[in-house]
Design a protein around this motif. Structure first.
Motif, mmCIF file in Angstrom:
data_model
loop_
_atom_site.group_PDB
_atom_site.id
_atom_site.type_symbol
_atom_site.label_atom_id
_atom_site.label_comp_id
_atom_site.label_asym_id
_atom_site.label_seq_id
_atom_site.Cartn_x
_atom_site.Cartn_y
_atom_site.Cartn_z
ATOM 1 N N ALA A 100 0.825 -1.212 0.000
ATOM 2 C CA ALA A 100 0.000 0.000 0.000
ATOM 3 C C ALA A 100 0.855 1.256 0.000
ATOM 4 O O ALA A 100 0.407 2.320 -0.453
ATOM 5 N N PHE A 101 2.080 1.166 0.481
ATOM 6 C CA PHE A 101 2.942 2.341 0.548
ATOM 7 C C PHE A 101 3.333 2.803 -0.850
ATOM 8 O O PHE A 101 3.730 2.004 -1.711
ATOM 9 N N LEU A 102 3.233 4.102 -1.072
ATOM 10 C CA LEU A 102 3.715 4.760 -2.280
ATOM 11 C C LEU A 102 4.778 5.754 -1.835
ATOM 12 O O LEU A 102 4.484 6.730 -1.150
ATOM 13 N N ILE A 103 6.020 5.480 -2.192
ATOM 14 C CA ILE A 103 7.155 6.295 -1.752
ATOM 15 C C ILE A 103 7.487 7.305 -2.842
ATOM 16 O O ILE A 103 7.597 6.949 -4.023
ATOM 17 N N ILE A 158 -1.822 7.101 -7.942
ATOM 18 C CA ILE A 158 -2.881 7.134 -6.933
ATOM 19 C C ILE A 158 -4.228 6.818 -7.573
ATOM 20 O O ILE A 158 -5.029 6.039 -7.024
ATOM 21 N N GLU A 159 -4.476 7.400 -8.737
ATOM 22 C CA GLU A 159 -5.750 7.159 -9.429
ATOM 23 C C GLU A 159 -5.861 5.709 -9.889
ATOM 24 O O GLU A 159 -6.934 5.102 -9.808
ATOM 25 N N ARG A 160 -4.761 5.139 -10.359
ATOM 26 C CA ARG A 160 -4.770 3.739 -10.783
ATOM 27 C C ARG A 160 -5.157 2.826 -9.632
ATOM 28 O O ARG A 160 -5.958 1.889 -9.796
ATOM 29 N N ARG A 161 -4.629 3.127 -8.467
ATOM 30 C CA ARG A 161 -4.973 2.321 -7.292
ATOM 31 C C ARG A 161 -6.428 2.510 -6.899
ATOM 32 O O ARG A 161 -7.113 1.551 -6.522
ATOM 33 N N ALA A 162 -6.896 3.745 -6.969
ATOM 34 C CA ALA A 162 -8.296 4.002 -6.625
ATOM 35 C C ALA A 162 -9.241 3.229 -7.547
ATOM 36 O O ALA A 162 -10.224 2.631 -7.095
ATOM 37 N N GLY A 218 -9.384 -0.320 -6.600
ATOM 38 C CA GLY A 218 -9.783 -0.590 -5.222
ATOM 39 C C GLY A 218 -8.611 -0.874 -4.314
ATOM 40 O O GLY A 218 -8.771 -1.527 -3.267
ATOM 41 N N ARG A 219 -7.428 -0.381 -4.685
ATOM 42 C CA ARG A 219 -6.218 -0.585 -3.884
ATOM 43 C C ARG A 219 -5.907 0.665 -3.083
ATOM 44 O O ARG A 219 -6.027 1.784 -3.592
ATOM 45 N N PRO A 220 -5.447 0.521 -1.852
ATOM 46 C CA PRO A 220 -5.098 1.693 -1.050
ATOM 47 C C PRO A 220 -3.763 2.305 -1.471
ATOM 48 O O PRO A 220 -2.918 1.648 -2.098
ATOM 49 N N ALA A 221 -3.591 3.560 -1.128
ATOM 50 C CA ALA A 221 -2.316 4.246 -1.311
ATOM 51 C C ALA A 221 -1.991 4.981 -0.019
ATOM 52 O O ALA A 221 -2.802 5.766 0.478
ATOM 53 N N GLY A 225 -7.263 12.898 0.936
ATOM 54 C CA GLY A 225 -7.635 12.178 2.142
ATOM 55 C C GLY A 225 -6.841 10.909 2.372
ATOM 56 O O GLY A 225 -7.294 10.023 3.106
ATOM 57 N N LEU A 226 -5.646 10.829 1.785
ATOM 58 C CA LEU A 226 -4.825 9.641 1.970
ATOM 59 C C LEU A 226 -4.063 9.711 3.282
ATOM 60 O O LEU A 226 -3.661 10.790 3.730
ATOM 61 N N LEU A 227 -3.826 8.560 3.877
ATOM 62 C CA LEU A 227 -2.835 8.502 4.941
ATOM 63 C C LEU A 227 -1.488 8.914 4.358
ATOM 64 O O LEU A 227 -1.137 8.516 3.238
ATOM 65 N N HIS A 228 -0.730 9.713 5.105
ATOM 66 C CA HIS A 228 0.531 10.212 4.554
ATOM 67 C C HIS A 228 1.458 10.624 5.683
ATOM 68 O O HIS A 228 1.027 10.866 6.814
ATOM 69 N N VAL A 229 2.731 10.735 5.333
ATOM 70 C CA VAL A 229 3.735 11.216 6.277
ATOM 71 C C VAL A 229 4.940 11.708 5.481
ATOM 72 O O VAL A 229 5.240 11.195 4.399
#
Length: 250
Positions: free
Chosen positions: A14-17, A126-130, A133-136, A207-211
């Motif tokens: 799920a992580f996108l670096i 991000i759109e491809r995952r959406a 149905g995959r999280p990012a 609205g993605l989880l991020h850091v």
């Protein structure tokens, strides 16, 4: 040279670096901005050491990595376009002659050829995952100089966030459990709409989880340090995501 490189495009995590300042290439059209070769490899030109750390991190997590190729002095891909720091006329105490007096055509060309392709690639992932149905979970990786404007920085790493501290809080807690580390809470930098682009646009607005994670450059100056921090951040992110309420699995 393409403005963006992608590693492990089919990674299952799920992580996108992302690494906004991974490269220090200078296009021929810019003529090295009038800088001496020694200036082109300093911290003013890129985030020293972060590219190999990100590669190690992507490999350990089976995560997709998107990196910017060109120097932040050509155009800073973590600054809003047309903001004062987007194409800096000076960095720290170093003048950047090739950025002075640029016309509209030159500014637009840098945005069109470097800035937008990089961020379009992040948005597309991000759109491809959406659509699938995959999280990012967005992780923006940076490094910082140990001494800035003559002031030594005590932090080994920093955790950055703005309005949404869900994942950042868990990352901060996990890193502070590591023996001997001094970890900054929004230090040595913080995230703001006026000074940052990647987290506000791709993380907060979606609205993605991020850091955002910063690592001090002297700690990742060689292969051993890069491997150590790649393993450490992979371990930290995995633990932090598991501790974040409502988060998807990594």
């Amino acid at each position: 040279m393409p403005p963006v490189t992608v590693l492990n495009a089919e990674g299952a995590s799920a992580f996108l670096i992302v690494a906004d300042h991974a490269g220090n290439a200078f296009p021929r059209s810019a003529g090295q901005l009038g800088l001496a070769p020694a200036e082109q490899v300093r911290h003013i030109a890129w985030d020293i050491g972060i590219a190999p750390v990100c590669r190690a991190l992507a490999q350990r997590l089976d995560a997709t990595l998107i990196q910017q190729t060109y120097s932040r002095l050509i155009i800073d891909c973590n600054r809003p376009p047309r903001s004062p720091a987007s194409i800096p006329e000076a960095s720290e105490r170093t003048p950047v002659p090739g950025n002075r007096g640029l016309g509209e055509a030159e500014i637009s060309a840098r945005e069109r050829e470097i800035f937008h392709p990089y961020h379009d690639r992040i948005a597309a992932e991000i759109e491809r995952r959406a659509q699938a149905g995959r999280p990012a979970v967005l992780v923006a990786m940076h490094s910082f100089t140990p001494v800035y404007l003559g002031v030594a920085r005590p932090w080994h790493a920093g955790v950055l966030y703005h309005r949404d501290a869900r994942l950042a809080g868990a990352v901060l807690a996990a890193l502070r459990q590591e023996p001997g580390l001094c970890v900054g809470d929004n230090e040595p930098y913080s995230v703001d709409d006026s000074t940052d682009y990647t987290i506000p646009v791709h993380g907060e607005r979606r609205g993605l989880l991020h850091v955002g994670i910063e690592i001090r450059q002297d700690l990742i100056a060689d292969a051993a340090g890069q491997a150590q921090w790649g393993e450490r951040i992979a371990r930290t992110l995995t633990a932090a995501l598991a501790a974040t309420p409502g988060a998807c699995p990594a």
